[in-house]
Design a protein around this motif. Structure first.
Motif, PDB file in Angstrom:
ATOM      1  N   LYS A 116       0.821  -1.189   0.000  1.00  0.00           N
ATOM      2  CA  LYS A 116       0.000   0.000   0.000  1.00  0.00           C
ATOM      3  C   LYS A 116       0.868   1.257   0.000  1.00  0.00           C
ATOM      4  O   LYS A 116       0.545   2.240  -0.640  1.00  0.00           O
TER       5      LYS A 116
ATOM      6  N   SER B 242       2.007   2.041  -3.485  1.00  0.00           N
ATOM      7  CA  SER B 242       0.883   2.536  -4.263  1.00  0.00           C
ATOM      8  C   SER B 242       0.644   4.013  -3.973  1.00  0.00           C
ATOM      9  O   SER B 242       0.422   4.792  -4.882  1.00  0.00           O
ATOM     10  N   ASN B 243       0.710   4.382  -2.701  1.00  0.00           N
ATOM     11  CA  ASN B 243       0.524   5.788  -2.341  1.00  0.00           C
ATOM     12  C   ASN B 243       1.660   6.651  -2.878  1.00  0.00           C
ATOM     13  O   ASN B 243       1.441   7.778  -3.310  1.00  0.00           O
TER      14      ASN B 243
ATOM     15  N   THR C 277       3.437   6.050  -5.592  1.00  0.00           N
ATOM     16  CA  THR C 277       3.228   6.151  -7.031  1.00  0.00           C
ATOM     17  C   THR C 277       2.142   7.170  -7.343  1.00  0.00           C
ATOM     18  O   THR C 277       2.276   7.982  -8.253  1.00  0.00           O
ATOM     19  N   ARG C 278       1.070   7.132  -6.565  1.00  0.00           N
ATOM     20  CA  ARG C 278      -0.020   8.095  -6.759  1.00  0.00           C
ATOM     21  C   ARG C 278       0.468   9.518  -6.536  1.00  0.00           C
ATOM     22  O   ARG C 278       0.122  10.418  -7.289  1.00  0.00           O
TER      23      ARG C 278
ATOM     24  N   ALA D 271      -8.259   3.491  -6.204  1.00  0.00           N
ATOM     25  CA  ALA D 271      -7.849   2.159  -6.651  1.00  0.00           C
ATOM     26  C   ALA D 271      -9.037   1.220  -6.530  1.00  0.00           C
ATOM     27  O   ALA D 271      -9.892   1.372  -5.661  1.00  0.00           O
TER      28      ALA D 271
END
Length: 151
Positions: free
Chosen positions: A2, A5-6, A8-9, A133
């Motif tokens: 996670k 993912s954060n 990358t965002r 997501a």
């Protein structure tokens, strides 16, 4: 997982905002920018990691004065095979600047098309970074026999 993912965002949102701002800059220079004469201060061949040394790209730096204050800027000319077409140090070139903020300026080729492309790409990246997501499907628990069912 996670955390990545954060991250990358966050990168997508940051790059998206930067591209939108660059796009708005290009559009603003083309639409509401004023033309001024600037003096060329340096002409330098540039070679970056993505360029081939045979590309003959040049960065032209300039200085101009608005309301008694000096401003600087630069623009790039790509694939210049005849260096006689380049401006020389001390010569005059036309540039565009924003009257409300002359520090926002660009070369004579500042046009709205490049700004629109950068802005659109920025919006796409911003959307991808902000879009929630897809939630992973929840696992279905295995059914356990009920206490009143015969075994």
């Amino acid at each position: 997982m996670k955390k990545k993912s954060n991250r990358t965002r966050l990168v997508l949102v940051g790059v998206g905002i930067l591209l939108i701002l660059l796009g708005l800059r290009g559009i603003a220079l083309a639409v509401i920018g004023k033309t001024a004469q600037a003096t060329v201060t340096e002409v330098q061949q540039t070679v970056s990691q993505q360029d081939d040394s045979m590309d003959h790209n040049y960065q032209i730096s300039y200085r101009f004065r608005i309301d008694g204050k000096d401003y600087t800027g630069s623009f790039t000319r790509k694939k210049v095979y005849n260096t006689a077409t380049l401006p020389s140090v001390g010569s005059a070139v036309s540039i565009r600047y924003l009257p409300a903020a002359p520090s926002v300026n660009g070369g004579p080729d500042a046009g709205p098309v490049g700004g629109l492309v950068l802005g659109a790409l920025g919006l796409v990246l911003l959307f991808l970074g902000v879009k929630p997501a897809k939630a992973a499907p929840l696992p279905v628990p295995a059914e356990s026999p009920s206490p009143d069912s015969p075994e």
